[in-house]
Structure formats: structure tokens, C-alpha cells
Design a protein around this motif. Structure first.
Motif, PDB file in Angstrom:
ATOM      1  N   THR A  54      53.805   0.044  35.804  1.00  0.00           N
ATOM      2  CA  THR A  54      54.433   0.092  37.113  1.00  0.00           C
ATOM      3  C   THR A  54      53.781  -0.935  38.028  1.00  0.00           C
ATOM      4  OG1 THR A  54      52.908   1.797  37.890  1.00  0.00           O
ATOM      5  CG2 THR A  54      54.951   2.537  36.860  1.00  0.00           C
ATOM      6  N   GLY A  55      54.241  -1.027  39.251  1.00  0.00           N
ATOM      7  CA  GLY A  55      53.689  -1.979  40.194  1.00  0.00           C
ATOM      8  C   GLY A  55      54.690  -3.085  40.494  1.00  0.00           C
ATOM      9  N   VAL A  56      54.714  -3.480  41.727  1.00  0.00           N
ATOM     10  CA  VAL A  56      55.676  -4.485  42.183  1.00  0.00           C
ATOM     11  C   VAL A  56      54.977  -5.839  42.254  1.00  0.00           C
ATOM     12  CG1 VAL A  56      57.200  -5.153  44.074  1.00  0.00           C
ATOM     13  CG2 VAL A  56      56.897  -2.720  43.520  1.00  0.00           C
ATOM     14  N   GLU A  57      55.615  -6.852  41.704  1.00  0.00           N
ATOM     15  CA  GLU A  57      55.044  -8.197  41.761  1.00  0.00           C
ATOM     16  C   GLU A  57      54.966  -8.675  43.207  1.00  0.00           C
ATOM     17  OE1 GLU A  57      55.858 -11.228  38.712  1.00  0.00           O
ATOM     18  OE2 GLU A  57      57.385  -9.816  38.004  1.00  0.00           O
ATOM     19  N   LYS A  58      53.901  -9.424  43.514  1.00  0.00           N
ATOM     20  CA  LYS A  58      53.634  -9.889  44.872  1.00  0.00           C
ATOM     21  C   LYS A  58      53.663 -11.414  44.928  1.00  0.00           C
ATOM     22  CE  LYS A  58      52.395  -5.689  46.373  1.00  0.00           C
ATOM     23  NZ  LYS A  58      53.029  -4.980  47.496  1.00  0.00           N
ATOM     24  N   LYS A  86      39.664 -18.961  53.335  1.00  0.00           N
ATOM     25  CA  LYS A  86      38.807 -20.002  53.915  1.00  0.00           C
ATOM     26  C   LYS A  86      38.604 -21.116  52.897  1.00  0.00           C
ATOM     27  CE  LYS A  86      34.225 -21.036  55.725  1.00  0.00           C
ATOM     28  NZ  LYS A  86      32.811 -20.618  55.814  1.00  0.00           N
ATOM     29  N   LYS A  87      38.867 -22.348  53.353  1.00  0.00           N
ATOM     30  CA  LYS A  87      38.580 -23.532  52.559  1.00  0.00           C
ATOM     31  C   LYS A  87      37.558 -24.384  53.307  1.00  0.00           C
ATOM     32  CE  LYS A  87      42.961 -23.273  50.150  1.00  0.00           C
ATOM     33  NZ  LYS A  87      44.217 -23.947  49.739  1.00  0.00           N
ATOM     34  N   GLU A  88      37.183 -25.512  52.756  1.00  0.00           N
ATOM     35  CA  GLU A  88      36.071 -26.280  53.336  1.00  0.00           C
ATOM     36  C   GLU A  88      36.341 -26.708  54.772  1.00  0.00           C
ATOM     37  OE1 GLU A  88      33.081 -29.960  52.196  1.00  0.00           O
ATOM     38  OE2 GLU A  88      35.010 -29.783  51.180  1.00  0.00           O
ATOM     39  N   SER A  89      37.543 -27.121  55.068  1.00  0.00           N
ATOM     40  CA  SER A  89      37.804 -27.654  56.400  1.00  0.00           C
ATOM     41  C   SER A  89      39.029 -27.040  57.072  1.00  0.00           C
ATOM     42  CB  SER A  89      37.980 -29.179  56.332  1.00  0.00           C
ATOM     43  OG  SER A  89      39.024 -29.517  55.443  1.00  0.00           O
ATOM     44  N   LYS A  90      39.548 -25.943  56.519  1.00  0.00           N
ATOM     45  CA  LYS A  90      40.693 -25.301  57.167  1.00  0.00           C
ATOM     46  C   LYS A  90      40.794 -23.834  56.765  1.00  0.00           C
ATOM     47  CE  LYS A  90      44.329 -26.490  53.822  1.00  0.00           C
ATOM     48  NZ  LYS A  90      45.683 -27.068  53.661  1.00  0.00           N
ATOM     49  N   LEU A  91      41.535 -23.099  57.587  1.00  0.00           N
ATOM     50  CA  LEU A  91      41.871 -21.711  57.300  1.00  0.00           C
ATOM     51  C   LEU A  91      43.364 -21.617  57.016  1.00  0.00           C
ATOM     52  CD1 LEU A  91      39.993 -19.640  60.041  1.00  0.00           C
ATOM     53  CD2 LEU A  91      39.316 -20.014  57.671  1.00  0.00           C
ATOM     54  N   GLU A  92      43.705 -20.780  56.044  1.00  0.00           N
ATOM     55  CA  GLU A  92      45.096 -20.505  55.741  1.00  0.00           C
ATOM     56  C   GLU A  92      45.324 -19.005  55.854  1.00  0.00           C
ATOM     57  OE1 GLU A  92      45.728 -24.185  52.556  1.00  0.00           O
ATOM     58  OE2 GLU A  92      45.545 -22.113  51.829  1.00  0.00           O
ATOM     59  N   ILE A  93      46.405 -18.615  56.521  1.00  0.00           N
ATOM     60  CA  ILE A  93      46.751 -17.201  56.671  1.00  0.00           C
ATOM     61  C   ILE A  93      48.062 -16.950  55.945  1.00  0.00           C
ATOM     62  CG2 ILE A  93      47.214 -15.311  58.262  1.00  0.00           C
ATOM     63  CD1 ILE A  93      45.681 -17.998  60.018  1.00  0.00           C
ATOM     64  N   TYR A  94      48.035 -15.994  55.030  1.00  0.00           N
ATOM     65  CA  TYR A  94      49.209 -15.665  54.235  1.00  0.00           C
ATOM     66  C   TYR A  94      49.624 -14.224  54.494  1.00  0.00           C
ATOM     67  CZ  TYR A  94      48.171 -19.834  51.433  1.00  0.00           C
ATOM     68  OH  TYR A  94      47.932 -21.119  51.013  1.00  0.00           O
ATOM     69  N   GLU A  95      50.910 -13.982  54.321  1.00  0.00           N
ATOM     70  CA  GLU A  95      51.413 -12.616  54.317  1.00  0.00           C
ATOM     71  C   GLU A  95      51.684 -12.216  52.880  1.00  0.00           C
ATOM     72  OE1 GLU A  95      54.801  -9.807  56.441  1.00  0.00           O
ATOM     73  OE2 GLU A  95      54.852 -11.974  56.719  1.00  0.00           O
ATOM     74  N   THR A  96      51.172 -11.055  52.481  1.00  0.00           N
ATOM     75  CA  THR A  96      51.457 -10.556  51.134  1.00  0.00           C
ATOM     76  C   THR A  96      52.771  -9.786  51.184  1.00  0.00           C
ATOM     77  OG1 THR A  96      50.184  -8.532  51.498  1.00  0.00           O
ATOM     78  CG2 THR A  96      49.010 -10.380  50.562  1.00  0.00           C
ATOM     79  N   LYS A  97      53.663 -10.097  50.268  1.00  0.00           N
ATOM     80  CA  LYS A  97      54.983  -9.465  50.278  1.00  0.00           C
ATOM     81  C   LYS A  97      55.477  -9.303  48.847  1.00  0.00           C
ATOM     82  CE  LYS A  97      58.208 -12.245  51.781  1.00  0.00           C
ATOM     83  NZ  LYS A  97      58.982 -13.181  52.635  1.00  0.00           N
ATOM     84  N   GLU A  98      56.455  -8.432  48.688  1.00  0.00           N
ATOM     85  CA  GLU A  98      57.054  -8.252  47.371  1.00  0.00           C
ATOM     86  C   GLU A  98      57.786  -9.535  46.972  1.00  0.00           C
ATOM     87  OE1 GLU A  98      59.461  -4.797  47.105  1.00  0.00           O
ATOM     88  OE2 GLU A  98      57.869  -3.433  47.789  1.00  0.00           O
ATOM     89  N   LYS A  99      57.704  -9.861  45.689  1.00  0.00           N
ATOM     90  CA  LYS A  99      58.314 -11.087  45.207  1.00  0.00           C
ATOM     91  C   LYS A  99      59.821 -11.047  45.431  1.00  0.00           C
ATOM     92  CE  LYS A  99      57.771 -14.344  41.436  1.00  0.00           C
ATOM     93  NZ  LYS A  99      57.163 -14.576  40.093  1.00  0.00           N
ATOM     94  N   GLY A 100      60.348 -12.115  46.029  1.00  0.00           N
ATOM     95  CA  GLY A 100      61.773 -12.177  46.294  1.00  0.00           C
ATOM     96  C   GLY A 100      62.185 -11.586  47.609  1.00  0.00           C
ATOM     97  N   GLU A 101      61.231 -10.896  48.304  1.00  0.00           N
ATOM     98  CA  GLU A 101      61.550 -10.282  49.596  1.00  0.00           C
ATOM     99  C   GLU A 101      61.730 -11.376  50.659  1.00  0.00           C
ATOM    100  OE1 GLU A 101      59.360  -7.454  52.938  1.00  0.00           O
ATOM    101  OE2 GLU A 101      58.558  -7.583  50.902  1.00  0.00           O
ATOM    102  N   LYS A 102      62.771 -11.242  51.488  1.00  0.00           N
ATOM    103  CA  LYS A 102      63.029 -12.241  52.522  1.00  0.00           C
ATOM    104  C   LYS A 102      62.430 -11.811  53.845  1.00  0.00           C
ATOM    105  CE  LYS A 102      67.239 -13.965  50.386  1.00  0.00           C
ATOM    106  NZ  LYS A 102      68.693 -14.214  50.555  1.00  0.00           N
TER     107      LYS A 102
END
Length: 361
Positions: A42-46, A345-361
Motif C-alpha cells: 500500500t502507499g501512495v506515490e509522491k 539546503k544546497k551550497e548557495s541556495k534554498l529550495e522549498i518543495y511541496e510534497t504531493k500525491e503523484k499526478g495531483e494538480k
């Protein structure tokens, strides 16, 4: 013919009810095995959706994410940024030897040279200020206690301070202190030390707060890197294995090669070793084991997801198929998570992501 081959809906419902009843009444070990097998399918792909990125200085000393704000520690200043990198709040300090410790709910900002400590919540409000008037080199928050580590020549010591700021105990050792842990709402504590006088051995001892020795245990040829009280039991991790100790006796133990990370959440133990991720219950039984396609370095455990990451990869592991596979060309230095948002966190920048179900709009 097609109609005859269909399984009636009522039969499906009956089958589900029967499985639930069996799970309830069978013995616990079998129940865990069934649930583990069921869970593995079980489990939904992200997937991760980039919602913001911005440049940062390379010398940032600490980061966290909370309530859609980035909390940043740098050059004696604690800054709160929105997801576009704009500063919404800043707190400046004038410390000679500044340092920060990130608790689950409290941020500890300190001058290690003077013993001055500020306690802030993650909105940036100062909750308390403690003036201890003596230097230390490390602070930890454990349960409702604060631990302060000091060195004086060959002597090492740790102060155990209660939630009211009162000193409960100063414990001193003439050999290196490896880990310290305290019981939740109780005053027993454990000290693990390293003795290399005649042979390499780690020594873990549990004391009452009046320093009455409750038990001691030697672990030869291994270095303790982790200790955690779980109710009245003690979990010990070394670079080679795991020990679950009950009243001074080893209840169970597991041997591992190249143990990289250990995390606890509720009644589950999360391990990363070699190319493997493993989840155990408190009886030492494997609930889930995933063989990784490449070596990864750290575990980030949250109430929602378990992330494993290395230099260029982030995954959410699952036995048959990972629920998330994320790759990046730039090296990942750190990972933080809050309420569906993942801070990379990377060496010279920050990235912010949203975790969502695969295919979700």
C-alpha cells in the motif's frame, strides 16, 4: 461470461471484515507480519513540486522551517524569512561564542563563553533567558531537561538542569563522555563513556539523580554514538550495532555494518546502514527493510513521511517500490520538513518543495 467472473461486492466486504477479525485475534507477532506485508503493498506515490528557491550565503550556521517561514541562524542573528526569501523578523545578539540548538518546539540561542542562553519559540518570541555565568561547550535538550557539557583539562562534566532552571546534578568523568540521556519525567540518567586505557571499550552506566549506580554495562571494541531511554529501557547504538537494555541486561541486540543513522519515533526504530534502510519495533523485530540502490547518508523522520537522503537523492522508502524518488545535480547539505513543505539546503541556495500525491494538480 464477464458477469459470472466478477466478485460480488458483498463478498469483498465480508472478506475485508474477516481479515480484520483475524488480525485482531491472532498472536501479536503474526499480526505484525501480516500488517507489514499488507503495508508493503500500500502507499501512495509522491512527488516534489518546487514552489520557491532563492540564494543564500554559504556560511549559514543553521536552518529550520516552520509555519511557512524559514528560520535562519547566521552571524549572531536569527532571521525569519518568507518563502520568497524576504525577511519578516530579525533578532540580533551580541555573543562572543554564539551557538544554536534546535529543539522540537524551542530554539536555544547561547553564548558558550558566558553561559547566557535565550529560549525562543518558533514564532520568534523570547520565552526565557537564563544566565548561568559559567562557560560550556555544548547544550542539549532532552525531554524536560537541559544538558550542559563542560571540559576542564582531562575532566569532563555535564550539568543536568530541570525545566525550572534548577541544577539537579553535575556529573563528572575523567574519561571522554560519549552520550547522555535522561528519563522522561524522572530523574534517572545514563552516561556512556569511552575507555582506551588497556583496550577500547564503551561503558554505559545508569544513575539515579543522587548518583546511586543502578547498573553498568561494558561494550568492547565499539564506540557508543546514540542512547535513548524508552520508558524504563535503554536503547544504545554503536557504529557496529544496536542494544536494547532492560535493567542492566541486554534484552536483544542487532549487528550491523557501517551504521550511519538512527532515529526514533513513537515505538519504532529507524536505521540506515550499508545500503539498507530498516524499521524495527521495540522487540527488535523487523517491520520493514528496504535495500537501497545507492548509499545514502541520513534519515529525516516526521509524523507524515520518512525521508532518506544523500548528496544527490531524496527517497521515501517502501519495500516493493519507493513512494518518492527525487534526484538533483547539486549537492544536498540538509533537509527540513514541516506540514507538507520540504526545505532543501544546497551550497548557495534554498529550495522549498511541496510534497504531493503523484499526478495531483
Amino acid at each position: 461470461m464477464e458477469e459470472r467472473d466478477k466478485i460480488p461486492k458483498t463478498f469483498k466486504i465480508y472478506l475485508i471484515i474477516l481479515i480484520i477479525i483475524l488480525i485482531i485475534f491472532i498472536n501479536p507477532n503474526t499480526r505484525l507480519s501480516i500488517l507489514s506485508v499488507f503495508d508493503s503493498f500500500t502507499g501512495v506515490e509522491k512527488e516534489l513540486e518546487l514552489i520557491s528557491e532563492f540564494a543564500i550565503d554559504k556560511d549559514i550556521k543553521g536552518l529550520d522551517i516552520y509555519d511557512e517561514k524559514i528560520i535562519q541562524w547566521q552571524d549572531n542573528s536569527l532571521s525569519f524569512l518568507d518563502f520568497n526569501g524576504f525577511e519578516v523578523l530579525k533578532k540580533d545578539f551580541e555573543f562572543k561564542d554564539p551557538h544554536i540548538f534546535w529543539g522540537e518546539e524551542i530554539i536555544y540561542i547561547m553564548d558558550r563563553s558566558s553561559g547566557d542562553i535565550y529560549l525562543l519559540n518558533k514564532e520568534g518570541d523570547t520565552i526565557e533567558r537564563k544566565k548561568l555565568k559559567s562557560p560550556f561547550y555544548k547544550l542539549q535538550a532532552k525531554e524536560d531537561k537541559t544538558l550542559l557539557y563542560r571540559k576542564d583539562g582531562d575532566e569532563e562534566s555535564v550539568d543536568i538542569i530541570d525545566e525550572n532552571g534548577d541544577l539537579l546534578k553535575t556529573h563528572k568523568e575523567n574519561i571522554p563522555i560519549l552520550t547522555v540521556d535522561v528519563k522522561d519525567k524522572k530523574e534517572d540518567y545514563s552516561i556512556s563513556t569511552l575507555d582506551i586505557d588497556k583496550e577500547l571499550r564503551s561503558i554505559v552506566t545508569v544513575y539515579s539523580i543522587d548518583e546511586k549506580e543502578l547498573f553498568t554495562l561494558d561494550i568492547k571494541d565499539e564506540i557508543i554514538v546514540y542512547s535513548d531511554f524508552i520508558k524504563n529501557d535503554l536503547l544504545i547504538g554503536t557504529e557496529k550495532g544496536l542494544y536494547f537494555i532492560d535493567n542492566g541486561k541486554i534484552k536483544w541486540e542487532k549487528e550491523y555494518n557501517d551504521l550511519k543513522d538512527i532515529k526514533m519515533l513513537d515505538d519504532e526504530i529507524f536505521l540506515l546502514y550499508d545500503n539498507n534502510f530498516e524499521k524495527l519495533n521495540l522487540r527488535g523485530k523487523t517491520k520493514e527493510k528496504v535495500v537501497l540502490s545507492k548509499p545514502l547518508e541520513k534519515i529525516l523522520v516526521t509524523n507524515e513521511e520518512t525521508f532518506i537522503f544523500g548528496e544527490n537523492d531524496i527517497i521515501v522508502p517502501k519495500k516493493n517500490k519507493n513512494l518518492l524518488n527525487f534526484k538533483t545535480k547539486e549537492g544536498i547539505l540538509d533537509l527540513k520538513y514541516d506540514d507538507g513543505k520540504l526545505l532543501v539546503k544546497k551550497e548557495s541556495k534554498l529550495e522549498i518543495y511541496e510534497t504531493k500525491e503523484k499526478g495531483e494538480k
